[in-house]
Write a protein that holds these residues in place. Structure first.
Motif, PDB file in Angstrom:
ATOM      1  N   VAL A  66       0.845  -1.200   0.000  1.00  0.00           N
ATOM      2  CA  VAL A  66       0.000   0.000   0.000  1.00  0.00           C
ATOM      3  C   VAL A  66       0.875   1.242   0.000  1.00  0.00           C
ATOM      4  O   VAL A  66       0.657   2.187  -0.764  1.00  0.00           O
ATOM      5  N   PHE A  67       1.919   1.200   0.843  1.00  0.00           N
ATOM      6  CA  PHE A  67       2.810   2.356   0.956  1.00  0.00           C
ATOM      7  C   PHE A  67       3.524   2.629  -0.373  1.00  0.00           C
ATOM      8  O   PHE A  67       3.531   3.764  -0.858  1.00  0.00           O
ATOM      9  N   MET A  68       4.081   1.575  -0.967  1.00  0.00           N
ATOM     10  CA  MET A  68       4.799   1.749  -2.235  1.00  0.00           C
ATOM     11  C   MET A  68       3.856   2.273  -3.322  1.00  0.00           C
ATOM     12  O   MET A  68       4.193   3.190  -4.070  1.00  0.00           O
ATOM     13  N   ALA A  69       2.679   1.666  -3.385  1.00  0.00           N
ATOM     14  CA  ALA A  69       1.723   2.079  -4.421  1.00  0.00           C
ATOM     15  C   ALA A  69       1.279   3.523  -4.194  1.00  0.00           C
ATOM     16  O   ALA A  69       1.149   4.306  -5.139  1.00  0.00           O
ATOM     17  N   ALA A  70       1.074   3.884  -2.914  1.00  0.00           N
ATOM     18  CA  ALA A  70       0.634   5.248  -2.609  1.00  0.00           C
ATOM     19  C   ALA A  70       1.722   6.243  -2.985  1.00  0.00           C
ATOM     20  O   ALA A  70       1.444   7.293  -3.585  1.00  0.00           O
ATOM     21  N   CYS A  71       2.976   5.913  -2.638  1.00  0.00           N
ATOM     22  CA  CYS A  71       4.084   6.808  -2.978  1.00  0.00           C
ATOM     23  C   CYS A  71       4.196   6.953  -4.502  1.00  0.00           C
ATOM     24  O   CYS A  71       4.373   8.064  -5.019  1.00  0.00           O
ATOM     25  N   ALA A  72       4.110   5.819  -5.189  1.00  0.00           N
ATOM     26  CA  ALA A  72       4.208   5.865  -6.653  1.00  0.00           C
ATOM     27  C   ALA A  72       3.076   6.712  -7.230  1.00  0.00           C
ATOM     28  O   ALA A  72       3.274   7.489  -8.172  1.00  0.00           O
ATOM     29  N   THR A  73       1.870   6.580  -6.647  1.00  0.00           N
ATOM     30  CA  THR A  73       0.725   7.356  -7.125  1.00  0.00           C
ATOM     31  C   THR A  73       0.970   8.848  -6.939  1.00  0.00           C
ATOM     32  O   THR A  73       0.732   9.657  -7.844  1.00  0.00           O
ATOM     33  N   LEU A  74       1.483   9.210  -5.747  1.00  0.00           N
ATOM     34  CA  LEU A  74       1.747  10.629  -5.483  1.00  0.00           C
ATOM     35  C   LEU A  74       2.832  11.167  -6.418  1.00  0.00           C
ATOM     36  O   LEU A  74       2.729  12.289  -6.922  1.00  0.00           O
ATOM     37  N   LEU A  75       3.865  10.340  -6.645  1.00  0.00           N
ATOM     38  CA  LEU A  75       4.925  10.760  -7.565  1.00  0.00           C
ATOM     39  C   LEU A  75       4.357  10.968  -8.972  1.00  0.00           C
ATOM     40  O   LEU A  75       4.694  11.940  -9.648  1.00  0.00           O
ATOM     41  N   CYS A  76       3.510  10.025  -9.390  1.00  0.00           N
ATOM     42  CA  CYS A  76       2.887  10.152 -10.714  1.00  0.00           C
ATOM     43  C   CYS A  76       2.057  11.434 -10.792  1.00  0.00           C
ATOM     44  O   CYS A  76       2.070  12.135 -11.803  1.00  0.00           O
ATOM     45  N   LEU A  77       1.339  11.726  -9.705  1.00  0.00           N
ATOM     46  CA  LEU A  77       0.492  12.928  -9.691  1.00  0.00           C
ATOM     47  C   LEU A  77       1.358  14.176  -9.779  1.00  0.00           C
ATOM     48  O   LEU A  77       1.080  15.092 -10.557  1.00  0.00           O
ATOM     49  N   ALA A  78       2.450  14.179  -8.976  1.00  0.00           N
ATOM     50  CA  ALA A  78       3.335  15.349  -8.949  1.00  0.00           C
ATOM     51  C   ALA A  78       3.980  15.571 -10.316  1.00  0.00           C
ATOM     52  O   ALA A  78       4.135  16.709 -10.760  1.00  0.00           O
ATOM     53  N   LEU A  79       4.354  14.477 -10.983  1.00  0.00           N
ATOM     54  CA  LEU A  79       4.971  14.610 -12.307  1.00  0.00           C
ATOM     55  C   LEU A  79       3.920  14.822 -13.387  1.00  0.00           C
ATOM     56  O   LEU A  79       4.111  15.597 -14.321  1.00  0.00           O
ATOM     57  N   GLY A  80       2.802  14.103 -13.238  1.00  0.00           N
ATOM     58  CA  GLY A  80       1.796  14.082 -14.293  1.00  0.00           C
ATOM     59  C   GLY A  80       0.987  15.361 -14.380  1.00  0.00           C
ATOM     60  O   GLY A  80       0.608  15.776 -15.474  1.00  0.00           O
ATOM     61  N   PHE A  81       0.730  16.003 -13.231  1.00  0.00           N
ATOM     62  CA  PHE A  81      -0.129  17.188 -13.268  1.00  0.00           C
ATOM     63  C   PHE A  81       0.458  18.302 -14.134  1.00  0.00           C
ATOM     64  O   PHE A  81      -0.223  18.780 -15.052  1.00  0.00           O
ATOM     65  N   PRO A  82       1.715  18.696 -13.876  1.00  0.00           N
ATOM     66  CA  PRO A  82       2.260  19.753 -14.757  1.00  0.00           C
ATOM     67  C   PRO A  82       2.319  19.329 -16.227  1.00  0.00           C
ATOM     68  O   PRO A  82       2.105  20.161 -17.105  1.00  0.00           O
ATOM     69  N   MET A  83       2.600  18.037 -16.456  1.00  0.00           N
ATOM     70  CA  MET A  83       2.652  17.590 -17.848  1.00  0.00           C
ATOM     71  C   MET A  83       1.275  17.684 -18.496  1.00  0.00           C
ATOM     72  O   MET A  83       1.135  18.210 -19.605  1.00  0.00           O
ATOM     73  N   ALA A  84       0.260  17.205 -17.786  1.00  0.00           N
ATOM     74  CA  ALA A  84      -1.099  17.248 -18.327  1.00  0.00           C
ATOM     75  C   ALA A  84      -1.530  18.699 -18.535  1.00  0.00           C
ATOM     76  O   ALA A  84      -2.152  19.044 -19.541  1.00  0.00           O
ATOM     77  N   TYR A  85      -1.170  19.555 -17.587  1.00  0.00           N
ATOM     78  CA  TYR A  85      -1.527  20.969 -17.684  1.00  0.00           C
ATOM     79  C   TYR A  85      -0.878  21.592 -18.916  1.00  0.00           C
ATOM     80  O   TYR A  85      -1.528  22.299 -19.689  1.00  0.00           O
ATOM     81  N   GLY A  86       0.401  21.280 -19.079  1.00  0.00           N
ATOM     82  CA  GLY A  86       1.136  21.799 -20.234  1.00  0.00           C
ATOM     83  C   GLY A  86       0.507  21.352 -21.550  1.00  0.00           C
ATOM     84  O   GLY A  86       0.346  22.151 -22.469  1.00  0.00           O
ATOM     85  N   ILE A  87       0.134  20.070 -21.599  1.00  0.00           N
ATOM     86  CA  ILE A  87      -0.456  19.550 -22.839  1.00  0.00           C
ATOM     87  C   ILE A  87      -1.805  20.231 -23.095  1.00  0.00           C
ATOM     88  O   ILE A  87      -2.095  20.663 -24.207  1.00  0.00           O
ATOM     89  N   ALA A  88      -2.607  20.351 -22.040  1.00  0.00           N
ATOM     90  CA  ALA A  88      -3.946  20.930 -22.200  1.00  0.00           C
ATOM     91  C   ALA A  88      -3.869  22.386 -22.656  1.00  0.00           C
ATOM     92  O   ALA A  88      -4.785  22.882 -23.297  1.00  0.00           O
ATOM     93  N   ARG A  89      -2.787  23.074 -22.315  1.00  0.00           N
ATOM     94  CA  ARG A  89      -2.682  24.491 -22.661  1.00  0.00           C
ATOM     95  C   ARG A  89      -1.879  24.740 -23.924  1.00  0.00           C
ATOM     96  O   ARG A  89      -1.696  25.880 -24.308  1.00  0.00           O
ATOM     97  N   SER A  90      -1.356  23.689 -24.554  1.00  0.00           N
ATOM     98  CA  SER A  90      -0.563  23.910 -25.759  1.00  0.00           C
ATOM     99  C   SER A  90      -1.495  24.026 -26.961  1.00  0.00           C
ATOM    100  O   SER A  90      -2.687  23.740 -26.862  1.00  0.00           O
ATOM    101  N   SER A  91      -0.925  24.442 -28.082  1.00  0.00           N
ATOM    102  CA  SER A  91      -1.749  24.634 -29.281  1.00  0.00           C
ATOM    103  C   SER A  91      -2.261  23.283 -29.774  1.00  0.00           C
ATOM    104  O   SER A  91      -1.712  22.240 -29.421  1.00  0.00           O
ATOM    105  N   ARG A  92      -3.303  23.323 -30.566  1.00  0.00           N
ATOM    106  CA  ARG A  92      -3.988  22.120 -30.994  1.00  0.00           C
ATOM    107  C   ARG A  92      -3.029  21.106 -31.656  1.00  0.00           C
ATOM    108  O   ARG A  92      -3.084  19.917 -31.392  1.00  0.00           O
ATOM    109  N   ALA A  93      -2.150  21.642 -32.510  1.00  0.00           N
ATOM    110  CA  ALA A  93      -1.250  20.759 -33.252  1.00  0.00           C
ATOM    111  C   ALA A  93      -0.252  20.085 -32.308  1.00  0.00           C
ATOM    112  O   ALA A  93      -0.048  18.878 -32.368  1.00  0.00           O
ATOM    113  N   THR A  94       0.375  20.887 -31.434  1.00  0.00           N
ATOM    114  CA  THR A  94       1.343  20.322 -30.483  1.00  0.00           C
ATOM    115  C   THR A  94       0.655  19.337 -29.557  1.00  0.00           C
ATOM    116  O   THR A  94       1.238  18.343 -29.159  1.00  0.00           O
TER     117      THR A  94
END
Lengths: 280, 363
Positions: A66-94
């Motif tokens: 549970v601990f490992m999975a939770a840590c991995a989930t939080l790490l994914c969230l910390a890394l994934g959120f800015p990436m998802a945000y960046g993608i959502a705000r980029s131009s349609r083609a990019t």
């Protein structure tokens, strides 16, 4: 008539491929192991569950998982959120190019990708060779067969499952909302916590579940990248089934794992349903 | 107070493109000022610079004597009503309206009092605990308005405030906005592409094109005395006649137009010289159509035939073809109720207008 058939189809599917197997596993978990075919008796007792709770090894392994999975989930969230945000705000083609890049790794076998990490992280692998060559370290640092390696493997493998639902909820969000918050006196970071975060929450929840659930039972990554001491529940399950051939105990392990996952999800869904009720 | 908002030499470049090109403007306190223009004319960029979402490439913006050019939006005493309304979907009406005061750390009691005031002002008292998706478009707009006004801004910016409403609601909201503005005395700056909206709402307005102001004035000035061809054509419909200046007299300019087939008189605020090629413009509603030649010598009279006609209920539109082939648009009020048509296709008619109804247009 047709409507009923259509509605019945998914229920039938669930009954056939989820509920029935679950009932079988439940039944096996109540039996005793025997030599023979099938390798379990027809007995019905809770001995296996009692054993799971009496042996500290299992409790520790569950908690570690549970601990490992939770840590991995939080790490994914910390890394994934800015990436998802960046993608959502980029131009349609990019945007479509970036989404493509996120999905691209799926085109290569999962096992092969984990093997590649072994090659990268082993003592004479790419990373260590590079560090030695540059002169940052005198001797190889231990990367593979550590918890660190397991985290790298988990985050690397499950990051796309975090990014995609996050992207879906961020992409729908009206940028004017953030500007409106700033216009009304919220600083950039305040506007993020007041507006972006709550509106992205469905994506955050979906992403966390999609990462946490497979990560908790993950077998391949800890087996190939983790050290001998990093015993996780997926490994225990595998060993009970295939090494000890103790099907009943393995089934009990699986049932407990399932409960461990189902309970928080049900609670979450109830919470979401209530949230929606107050909105609707 | 004079010069409440002072915009001096403001430009905004996006790469090579000048969205706003050295604009100068002053707006007085309590004015309801509109910026009118087509899409991509720079009006929204200008508004966003007033709000603080964009920083000018050059020039300065002062509000109430304070240079706000580089102030972030959350430090300005300026609030904006977004075109999309941007009402927070996860907050109730009440919380939406209270949001701005909460960010100021206003005491709870004070917030409650002012939220009540605002709810009353926009008549949403019964909807205070609803979520935005349970409101109609008009109600959501009023939430956005209340949310912006509760901070008692020095300036309220409105981006296309009526664009998303249907026609009936638009007319009502228009007057509501004017009443609220009158009651609170807040300076309103409205951006719109709808000339009717700009004309009815504003005390003064600017017509914008290509990042520049083409004309700034009262709606009447802009309609009756358009500064140039762009303004004349953007605001309403106008008939133009190409011609050559024959004489510049005390009581107007005489212009001989082959298109019209006669000599026209026009008020020329601009300086023109004899022999210059110019255009004379007349609004369709300034022109009369009649079957017989009118006998007033001061009027301009031209003979033509009815090329096309349209009945719009309150008025009728005619397209009259002159001998030169030029089509003139005429709009006439249907003052009398009549079932039979007064004119038919290809009828011979006379069009006429008061000589000084026409203006000179320079490019």
């Amino acid at each position: 008539m047709w409507k009923k058939v259509l509605i019945a189809a998914p229920y039938l599917w669930l009954l056939l491929f989820f509920l029935a197997p679950f009932a079988i596993v439940l039944k096996i978990s109540l039996a005793e192991p025997v030599f023979g075919q099938p390798p379990y008796s027809q007995a019905m007792s809770l001995d296996n569950f009692a054993f799971l709770f009496s042996d500290k090894l299992y409790a520790v392994t569950y908690l570690r998982s549970v601990f490992m999975a939770a840590c991995a989930t939080l790490l994914c969230l910390a890394l994934g959120f800015p990436m998802a945000y960046g993608i959502a705000r980029s131009s349609r083609a990019t945007r479509s190019l970036l989404l493509m890049l996120i999905i691209l790794p799926f085109w290569i076998s999962f096992l092969l990708r984990v093997y590649a990490w072994m090659g990268l992280m082993n003592n004479y692998g790419t990373i260590n060779s590079l560090l030695l060559w540059v002169g940052i370290v005198d001797q190889p640092i231990q990367l593979i067969y550590t918890d660190f390696a397991v985290f790298v493997g988990l985050v690397y493998s499950y990051l796309p499952f975090m990014i995609l639902p996050l992207y879906a909820s961020l992409e729908r969000m009206d940028l004017d909302l953030v500007e409106a918050a700033q216009d009304l006196g919220a600083s950039r970071s305040r506007a993020f916590w007041d507006v972006t975060w709550p509106l992205a929450r469905p994506g955050v929840i979906a992403g966390c579940l999609l990462v946490f659930i497979p990560a908790i039972g993950e077998y391949v990554i800890p087996y190939l990248l983790g050290g001998p001491e990093s015993l996780l529940i997926g490994r225990v399950l595998f060993d009970e089934f295939f090494v000890n051939r103790d099907w009943p105990l393995a089934s009990a392990v699986a049932i407990v794992l399932l409960l461990l996952l189902v309970v928080p999800i049900v609670l979450l869904q109830r919470y979401q349903a209530r949230d929606q009720e107050s909105t609707a | 107070m004079k010069d409440f908002i002072r915009i001096r030499g403001v430009s905004k470049h996006f790469g090579d493109f000048a969205a706003v090109d050295s604009v100068d403007l002053t707006i007085e306190k309590g004015e309801l000022f509109s910026i009118l223009g087509g899409s991509g004319c720079g009006k929204t960029t200008l508004l966003r610079m007033l709000a603080g979402f964009e920083t000018p490439t050059s020039g300065t913006i002062e509000i109430d004597g304070v240079d706000v050019t580089n102030q972030p939006p959350y430090e300005r005493h300026v609030n904006m009503m977004f075109q999309s309304y941007a009402v927070f979907p996860h907050m109730s009406v009440e919380n939406n309206i209270a949001y701005g005061l909460r960010k100021e750390r206003t005491p709870g009691k004070e917030i409650a009092r002012r939220v009540d005031e605002m709810l009353e002002l926009v008549q949403l008292g019964d909807f205070r605990s609803r979520k935005p998706d349970q409101l109609s478009g008009g109600q959501r707009q009023r939430v956005a308005l209340a949310r912006a006004l509760i901070k008692q801004p020095k300036v309220l910016l409105l981006d296309e405030p009526l664009a998303a409403l249907d026609k009936k609601l638009r007319e009502r909201t228009q007057f509501e906005l004017m009443n609220i503005q009158d009651e609170l005395g807040v300076t309103f700056v409205v951006v719109t592409h709808d000339q009717e909206e700009a004309m009815t709402l504003s005390s003064r307005m600017a017509v914008m094109d290509n990042g520049r102001f083409q004309q700034v004035g009262t709606p009447k000035e802009i309609y009756e005395f358009p500064a140039n061809r762009f303004v004349a054509e953007f605001i309403g419909t106008i008939n133009t006649f190409k011609g050559r200046v024959a004489a510049v007299a005390e009581d107007g300019i005489k212009v001989y137009s082959t298109e019209a087939g006669v000599t026209l008189t026009a008020l020329g605020k601009q300086l023109v010289e004899e022999g210059q090629e110019i255009e004379v413009a007349v609004r369709p509603e300034k022109i009369f159509v009649s079957k017989e030649k009118p006998d007033d010598d001061d009027d301009v009279c031209i003979e033509g035939v009815v090329d096309d006609l349209g009945y719009l209920g309150n008025r009728s539109l005619y397209r009259i073809r002159l001998e030169s082939g030029k089509i003139v648009q005429v709009s006439s009020q249907n003052r009398r109720r009549s079932v039979t048509r007064f004119l038919e296709w290809e009828d011979k008619v006379w069009i006429s207008w008061r000589a000084l109804s026409a203006v000179v247009l320079l490019d």
